[in-house]
Write a protein that holds these residues in place. Structure first.
Motif, PDB file in Angstrom:
ATOM      1  N   ASP A 120      65.830 -17.107 -98.422  1.00 48.65           N
ATOM      2  CA  ASP A 120      64.450 -16.835 -98.143  1.00 48.65           C
ATOM      3  C   ASP A 120      64.325 -15.954 -97.171  1.00 48.65           C
ATOM      4  O   ASP A 120      65.607 -15.726 -96.154  1.00 48.65           O
ATOM      5  CB  ASP A 120      63.929 -17.675 -98.155  1.00 48.65           C
ATOM      6  N   LEU A 121      63.712 -14.881 -97.062  1.00 44.49           N
ATOM      7  CA  LEU A 121      63.757 -13.676 -95.803  1.00 44.49           C
ATOM      8  C   LEU A 121      62.759 -13.944 -94.695  1.00 44.49           C
ATOM      9  O   LEU A 121      62.698 -13.603 -93.721  1.00 44.49           O
ATOM     10  CB  LEU A 121      63.325 -12.268 -96.366  1.00 44.49           C
ATOM     11  N   ASN A 122      62.259 -15.047 -94.913  1.00 41.71           N
ATOM     12  CA  ASN A 122      61.051 -14.731 -94.262  1.00 41.71           C
ATOM     13  C   ASN A 122      61.655 -16.753 -93.178  1.00 41.71           C
ATOM     14  O   ASN A 122      60.735 -17.760 -94.288  1.00 41.71           O
ATOM     15  CB  ASN A 122      59.952 -15.487 -94.717  1.00 41.71           C
ATOM     16  N   PRO A 166      65.944 -14.076 -88.784  1.00 41.29           N
ATOM     17  CA  PRO A 166      64.771 -13.477 -90.117  1.00 41.29           C
ATOM     18  C   PRO A 166      65.826 -13.357 -91.018  1.00 41.29           C
ATOM     19  O   PRO A 166      67.714 -13.754 -90.553  1.00 41.29           O
ATOM     20  CB  PRO A 166      64.491 -11.945 -89.416  1.00 41.29           C
ATOM     21  N   VAL A 173      67.525 -11.013 -93.186  1.00 39.18           N
ATOM     22  CA  VAL A 173      67.786  -9.921 -93.361  1.00 39.18           C
ATOM     23  C   VAL A 173      68.894 -10.222 -92.266  1.00 39.18           C
ATOM     24  O   VAL A 173      70.089  -9.789 -92.419  1.00 39.18           O
ATOM     25  CB  VAL A 173      67.571  -8.445 -92.886  1.00 39.18           C
ATOM     26  N   SER A 186      62.675 -14.482-102.893  1.00 43.26           N
ATOM     27  CA  SER A 186      61.917 -13.732-101.947  1.00 43.26           C
ATOM     28  C   SER A 186      60.063 -14.060-102.252  1.00 43.26           C
ATOM     29  O   SER A 186      60.220 -13.311-103.743  1.00 43.26           O
ATOM     30  CB  SER A 186      61.435 -13.038-101.156  1.00 43.26           C
ATOM     31  N   SER A 191      58.128 -12.219-101.877  1.00 44.67           N
ATOM     32  CA  SER A 191      57.601 -10.599-101.821  1.00 44.67           C
ATOM     33  C   SER A 191      58.741  -9.744-102.664  1.00 44.67           C
ATOM     34  O   SER A 191      59.688  -9.532-102.989  1.00 44.67           O
ATOM     35  CB  SER A 191      58.178  -9.585 -99.915  1.00 44.67           C
ATOM     36  N   GLU A 237      57.810  -6.308-102.107  1.00 43.68           N
ATOM     37  CA  GLU A 237      57.096  -5.240-101.139  1.00 43.68           C
ATOM     38  C   GLU A 237      58.673  -4.105-101.444  1.00 43.68           C
ATOM     39  O   GLU A 237      60.027  -4.793-100.826  1.00 43.68           O
ATOM     40  CB  GLU A 237      56.631  -5.485 -99.888  1.00 43.68           C
ATOM     41  N   ASP A 276      60.950  -4.951 -98.248  1.00 49.17           N
ATOM     42  CA  ASP A 276      61.987  -5.923 -97.605  1.00 49.17           C
ATOM     43  C   ASP A 276      63.069  -6.015 -99.505  1.00 49.17           C
ATOM     44  O   ASP A 276      63.933  -6.074 -98.976  1.00 49.17           O
ATOM     45  CB  ASP A 276      60.704  -7.200 -98.786  1.00 49.17           C
ATOM     46  N   GLU A 290      65.923  -3.402 -97.446  1.00 48.36           N
ATOM     47  CA  GLU A 290      66.103  -4.113 -96.261  1.00 48.36           C
ATOM     48  C   GLU A 290      67.072  -4.986 -96.469  1.00 48.36           C
ATOM     49  O   GLU A 290      68.264  -5.317 -96.121  1.00 48.36           O
ATOM     50  CB  GLU A 290      64.955  -4.660 -95.304  1.00 48.36           C
ATOM     51  N   ALA A 291      66.587  -6.112 -97.656  1.00 49.57           N
ATOM     52  CA  ALA A 291      67.769  -7.105 -98.351  1.00 49.57           C
ATOM     53  C   ALA A 291      69.073  -6.030 -98.535  1.00 49.57           C
ATOM     54  O   ALA A 291      70.062  -6.571 -97.884  1.00 49.57           O
ATOM     55  CB  ALA A 291      67.246  -7.688 -99.505  1.00 49.57           C
ATOM     56  N   TYR A 313      67.895  -9.999-105.981  1.00 49.46           N
ATOM     57  CA  TYR A 313      66.791  -9.790-105.215  1.00 49.46           C
ATOM     58  C   TYR A 313      65.874 -10.526-106.075  1.00 49.46           C
ATOM     59  O   TYR A 313      65.675  -9.705-107.128  1.00 49.46           O
ATOM     60  CB  TYR A 313      65.975  -8.880-104.526  1.00 49.46           C
TER      61      TYR A 313
END
Length: 220
Positions: free
Chosen positions: A56-58, A63, A65, A84, A86, A88, A91, A94-95, A103
């Motif tokens: 998970d990212l959050n 963080p 990432v 995730s 998200s 977006e 996101d 960035e991942a 993803y």
């Protein structure tokens, strides 16, 4: 599955983490570790040596990432599948830049997750539908940025390694490359791993960037 894949699940929601772990275990994966925050994830990834990290990212403390970057830097053979809430674009990109090879959004069905983890373990890039084109576009954008200074000696790739690299640059999965070149999936994986070693690169993101910088994606 030919061999049991070692998986780690990282999510700060206990019920979600346990549900994903249970689904993966029931599907035949070996869940070697779980973690509920970023710092714990980094520690347990190093101790558990998973092949795939479902991340998970959050996360609290660190963080997602940053976790991805540290885990992949420590062991470049680890593959990270972000799971995730998200979708977006920022996101996702960035991942990918942090070293994730896939993803998936949390709205994915159980079977989609299981298939994604299996394909990630095999080395294929796995993205929620609609995101693959975005990621390939990011590869191309990265290729226009100034590259790090190259070592004086240019590694020599075999004709087959170059052919595989060209198809990787075009965004084909390992399975698609195997079908195109009439090779086994494992043979394609071996060519990619050999190429990564020769070029001293760590993951598919860096490999595609290198290939595009060399103009291999423009070759018919």
């Amino acid at each position: 599955m030919d061999a049991q894949v070692r998986v780690m699940v990282v999510d700060d929601h206990p019920m979600w983490r346990e549900a994903v772990s249970r689904d993966l275990a029931e599907a035949g994966f070996e869940v070697v570790a779980t973690a509920g925050d970023g710092e714990e994830a980094v520690r347990r990834a190093r101790a558990g040596r998973p092949q795939v990290v479902v991340l998970d990212l959050n996360l609290p403390t660190l963080p997602g990432v940053a976790v991805c970057r540290q885990v992949v830097t420590h062991d470049p053979t680890v593959r990270v599948l972000v799971l995730s809430a998200s979708g977006e674009h920022a996101d996702v990109l960035e991942a990918v830049k942090s070293g994730a090879t896939g993803y998936l959004v949390k709205s994915a069905h159980r079977d989609e997750l299981i298939d994604a983890v299996r394909r990630t373990a095999q080395g294929d890039p796995v993205f929620t539908p609609g995101l693959a084109g975005l990621v390939l576009g990011e590869f191309r954008r990265l290729a226009t940025e100034p590259a790090a200074p190259a070592s004086p000696a240019v590694p020599q790739l075999t004709a087959r390694e170059t052919e595989v690299l060209r198809l990787v640059a075009k965004g084909l999965s390992y399975r698609q490359i195997a079908d195109r070149l009439v090779l086994s999936h494992r043979t394609v994986q071996n060519h990619v791993q050999n190429t990564l070693g020769k070029l001293q690169l760590h993951n598919r993101v860096e490999l595609v960037r290198y290939a595009i910088e060399q103009g291999l994606d423009d070759v018919l």
